[in-house]
Structures are given as structure tokens and as C-alpha cells.
Motif scaffolding. Structure first.
Motif, short mmCIF file in Angstrom:
data_model
loop_
_atom_site.label_atom_id
_atom_site.label_comp_id
_atom_site.label_asym_id
_atom_site.label_seq_id
_atom_site.Cartn_x
_atom_site.Cartn_y
_atom_site.Cartn_z
N GLY A 135 0.61 -1.22 -0.03
CA GLY A 135 -0.14 -0.13 -0.09
C GLY A 135 0.93 1.29 -0.08
O GLY A 135 2.16 0.94 0.16
N PHE A 136 0.12 2.46 -0.27
CA PHE A 136 0.87 3.59 -0.31
C PHE A 136 1.28 4.06 1.45
O PHE A 136 0.44 3.82 2.17
CB PHE A 136 0.08 4.79 -0.74
CG PHE A 136 0.01 4.75 -2.43
CD1 PHE A 136 1.33 5.01 -2.99
CD2 PHE A 136 -1.03 3.98 -2.94
CE1 PHE A 136 1.18 4.71 -4.66
CE2 PHE A 136 -0.91 3.91 -4.21
CZ PHE A 136 0.02 4.28 -5.08
N PHE A 137 2.49 4.44 1.55
CA PHE A 137 2.69 5.03 2.95
C PHE A 137 1.81 5.47 3.98
O PHE A 137 1.48 5.16 4.73
CB PHE A 137 4.19 5.38 3.00
CG PHE A 137 4.53 5.91 4.39
CD1 PHE A 137 5.00 5.16 5.24
CD2 PHE A 137 4.27 7.47 4.71
CE1 PHE A 137 5.35 5.50 6.56
CE2 PHE A 137 4.86 7.71 6.06
CZ PHE A 137 5.36 6.97 6.71
N SER A 188 14.87 -9.78 -0.95
CA SER A 188 14.13 -9.54 -2.34
C SER A 188 14.86 -8.61 -3.01
O SER A 188 15.84 -7.77 -2.47
CB SER A 188 12.73 -9.00 -1.61
OG SER A 188 12.15 -8.64 -3.00
N SER A 189 14.44 -8.40 -4.58
CA SER A 189 15.12 -7.32 -5.21
C SER A 189 14.45 -5.90 -4.46
O SER A 189 15.32 -4.93 -4.55
CB SER A 189 14.73 -7.33 -6.60
OG SER A 189 13.30 -7.45 -6.71
N ALA A 190 13.44 -6.01 -3.67
CA ALA A 190 12.84 -4.92 -3.03
C ALA A 190 13.83 -4.39 -2.02
O ALA A 190 13.52 -3.55 -0.93
CB ALA A 190 11.45 -5.31 -2.45
N GLY A 191 14.77 -5.44 -1.31
CA GLY A 191 15.91 -5.08 -0.40
C GLY A 191 16.93 -4.29 -0.86
O GLY A 191 17.56 -3.67 -0.23
N PHE A 197 4.11 1.88 -3.24
CA PHE A 197 3.28 0.61 -2.96
C PHE A 197 3.95 -0.65 -2.01
O PHE A 197 3.25 -1.33 -1.60
CB PHE A 197 2.62 0.09 -4.09
CG PHE A 197 1.06 -0.17 -3.65
CD1 PHE A 197 0.20 0.83 -3.54
CD2 PHE A 197 0.70 -1.58 -3.72
CE1 PHE A 197 -1.00 0.38 -3.23
CE2 PHE A 197 -0.62 -1.82 -3.46
CZ PHE A 197 -1.58 -0.83 -3.27
N THR A 198 5.44 -0.16 -1.65
CA THR A 198 6.10 -1.26 -1.14
C THR A 198 6.82 -0.84 -0.23
O THR A 198 7.91 -1.14 0.35
CB THR A 198 6.97 -2.13 -2.14
OG1 THR A 198 8.19 -1.37 -2.60
CG2 THR A 198 6.14 -2.51 -3.29
N SER A 199 6.24 0.36 0.46
CA SER A 199 7.26 1.15 1.49
C SER A 199 7.61 0.29 2.70
O SER A 199 8.47 0.10 3.20
CB SER A 199 6.74 2.42 1.99
OG SER A 199 5.40 2.25 2.42
N ALA A 200 6.55 -0.40 3.30
CA ALA A 200 6.80 -1.19 4.44
C ALA A 200 7.80 -2.39 4.16
O ALA A 200 8.56 -2.94 4.91
CB ALA A 200 5.55 -1.68 5.22
N PHE A 258 15.22 -3.59 3.11
CA PHE A 258 16.40 -2.94 3.32
C PHE A 258 17.30 -3.29 4.69
O PHE A 258 18.49 -3.40 4.65
CB PHE A 258 16.18 -1.43 3.30
CG PHE A 258 16.05 -1.12 1.66
CD1 PHE A 258 17.28 -0.03 1.21
CD2 PHE A 258 15.32 -1.42 0.54
CE1 PHE A 258 17.26 0.51 0.02
CE2 PHE A 258 15.38 -1.05 -0.50
CZ PHE A 258 16.24 -0.06 -0.89
N ALA A 259 16.35 -3.39 5.60
CA ALA A 259 16.99 -3.67 6.95
C ALA A 259 17.66 -4.88 7.16
O ALA A 259 18.90 -5.08 7.65
CB ALA A 259 15.79 -3.34 8.02
#
Length: 284
Positions: free
Chosen positions: A91-93, A136-139, A145-148, A154-155
Motif C-alpha cells: 500500500g501507499f505509505f 528480495s530485489s525490494a531489499g 506501494f512497497t514502502s513497508a 532494506f533493514a
């Protein structure tokens, strides 16, 4: 990995975790396959003499320790830990509630921390082991839509990168896996929760994104069974990669991110390099 090793896999009741546990069994290893419902884990993998299905909730340190104790009691050691359990709050942040954002971090970041904290004393005593964490590549690549989810991944990346030199003197290696889109359960209702729309400014983009992602479910190009087989091979190598980018889409995305980072450095290189104290220059 020529000798039988003991694998502990979280989130093994479905999706990628099931594929990883099965690939390890097929390669001749013993597997402690964990999940919130051990009966579901056992049903997903089938009967096997080298399989132990154990209840484990990664957000509950007591549950985690009990699962690790069960693994050591049955097999005497843990050689490979795969932190796989996770979920996705999309979702959006502004529309993700603070409670849901915190729950995302709790599962995707503190879950692997809990499990690894319980396993590392076993590996240190052995002076060997491999800690594998599914990122994930999201890391590495954030998007709307992927902020959380991206924050949690990333962490994970920063934690694992820092953990690696801490445990290397004990013969323990680490590996972060950064998959792109694979045909797993991640986009199913069981794994993905969408923020409740509440802000009109985001409404149209939310509808478009949710529709696109739901249509993508079951159509992703990556084969999780192939990823699992490759992961077993890499985890058994003498020097597992610190990072493994999995999938052609992930490779392309990470290459673009690296290019963008270098371009951002170059864009202000002169200004960035001119910030030393004047007295430091004078004393040089």
C-alpha cells in the motif's frame, strides 16, 4: 556439500520454503522444516526419515528457541539456517497503518533476527555453519506501494552485511538471497495484505496496482524449484556468495540500481568532496 548437513528452514509449510526444504532433502540432507502449523508443514513435504516438522512462530522468541532445541535434540547440530518466513503489507505509505507497518518489520526483520540469535550459539560451538536469509530485489530497489516491505528488506540487507564479518571468525558464512518475481505464494491473499484505501489522491493508482498484482499472481516467470536447487548448491559451496541476485529480472534491476547510484555520486562529486574542515587542509 558432500556430507549430509542439517538444514533448518522457516516458513516451510508453503511457497518457497517448501521448495527449499524439498530441494535439501532431495540433495541428501536432513531438514528441520518449521512453520506455525507443523501438520501443514509435514503434509506439504510428505513423509521422510530425515524430516522433522516443528512448530515455529518467528515473532515469538520462546517458540523459536523451542524449535532450535528440537532440531539439536533430533540431529545434534544445525549446519544451514534458511530465514524464509515472511509476508507482505502492500500500500501507499500514508495508507498503511502504523500497526501494520510495525507488524511488517516485526515479521520480516525481527523474525529472522530471533531465529538467527537462537541458532548462532549452536553454529559457534560447531565452528561452522551458513546463515541464509531470503531478502528480495525490494531489499535493494524501492518502489511505490512497497514502502513497508522494502523497509523491512532494506533493514535485512544491512543487518546481514554487518553480521557477516562478525561471525566469519567462527567459520560461519552468511548469504542474502535477492529474488525477483518467482511463482510463489507471496501475492496470494494468505501472504499479501493490502492497505485499506482512505485517501482519494491515491485511489486510482491503488486500484491499478492491486489489479495488476492480482493478475500477476500465478504468472510470475521465475521457477521457485530451480531457485531452491541453486540455493542448496550455493549454500554447500566453500565460499557462499554474500549476496545472490536470483532471476533475470532481479539481475537487470540491480544492475540499473548500481548504475543509478554511481550516477548520483558523480552528479555532485565535487561538492561532496569539498566538505573537509579548513584546518584539516591546513595541517595536511
Amino acid at each position: 556439500m558432500t556430507d549430509k548437513k542439517i538444514w533448518l528452514v522457516t516458513g516451510a509449510g508453503r511457497g518457497m520454503g517448501t521448495d527449499i526444504a524439498r530441494a535439501a532433502l532431495d540433495a541428501g540432507h536432513a531438514v528441520v522444516a518449521t512453520g506455525r502449523n507443523p501438520d501443514r508443514v509435514a503434509a506439504a513435504l510428505g513423509a521422510h526419515e530425515d524430516l522433522l516438522a516443528v512448530a515455529l512462530d518467528v515473532t515469538d522468541p520462546t517458540s523459536v528457541q523451542s524449535a532450535v532445541d528440537a532440531a539439536v535434540h533430533r540431529f545434534g547440530r544445525v549446519d544451514v539456517l534458511v530465514n524464509n518466513a515472511g509476508n507482505f503489507y502492500a500500500g501507499f505509505f500514508e495508507e498503511i497503518t502504523p500497526e501494520d507497518f510495525r507488524a511488517q518489520i516485526d515479521t520480516n526483520l525481527f523474525g529472522p533476527l530471533n531465529v538467527t540469535r537462537a541458532v548462532l550459539p549452536v553454529m559457534r560451538a560447531q565452528r561452522s555453519g551458513v546463515v541464509v536469509t531470503m531478502s528480495s530485489s525490494a531489499g535493494l530497489i524501492g518502489q511505490e506501494f512497497t514502502s513497508a516491505y522494502a523497509a523491512s528488506k532494506f533493514a535485512l540487507e544491512g543487518w546481514m552485511e554487518s553480521l557477516s564479518p562478525e561471525v566469519a571468525p567462527f567459520g560461519i558464512r552468511t548469504m542474502v538471497v535477492e529474488p525477483g518475481f518467482f511463482r510463489t505464494d507471496l501475492l496470494t491473499p494468505e501472504s499479501t495484505s493490502y492497505a485499506e484505501p482512505s485517501i482519494e489522491d491515491y485511489a486510482q493508482r491503488t486500484r491499478q496496482t492491486v489489479t495488476a498484482w492480482k493478475s500477476m499472481n500465478g504468472q510470475q516467470g521465475g521457477d521457485p524449484a530451480k531457485l531452491a536447487e541453486a540455493l542448496v548448491q550455493l549454500a554447500g559451496s566453500q565460499e557462499p556468495p554474500v549476496r545472490w541476485v536470483a532471476g533475470a529480472d532481479a539481475v537487470a534491476g540491480v544492475e540499473q540500481k548500481a548504475t543509478d547510484l554511481l550516477a548520483q555520486v558523480d552528479a555532485h562529486r565535487e561538492l561532496s568532496s569539498s566538505l573537509a574542515r579548513d584546518d584539516a587542509t591546513a595541517n595536511a
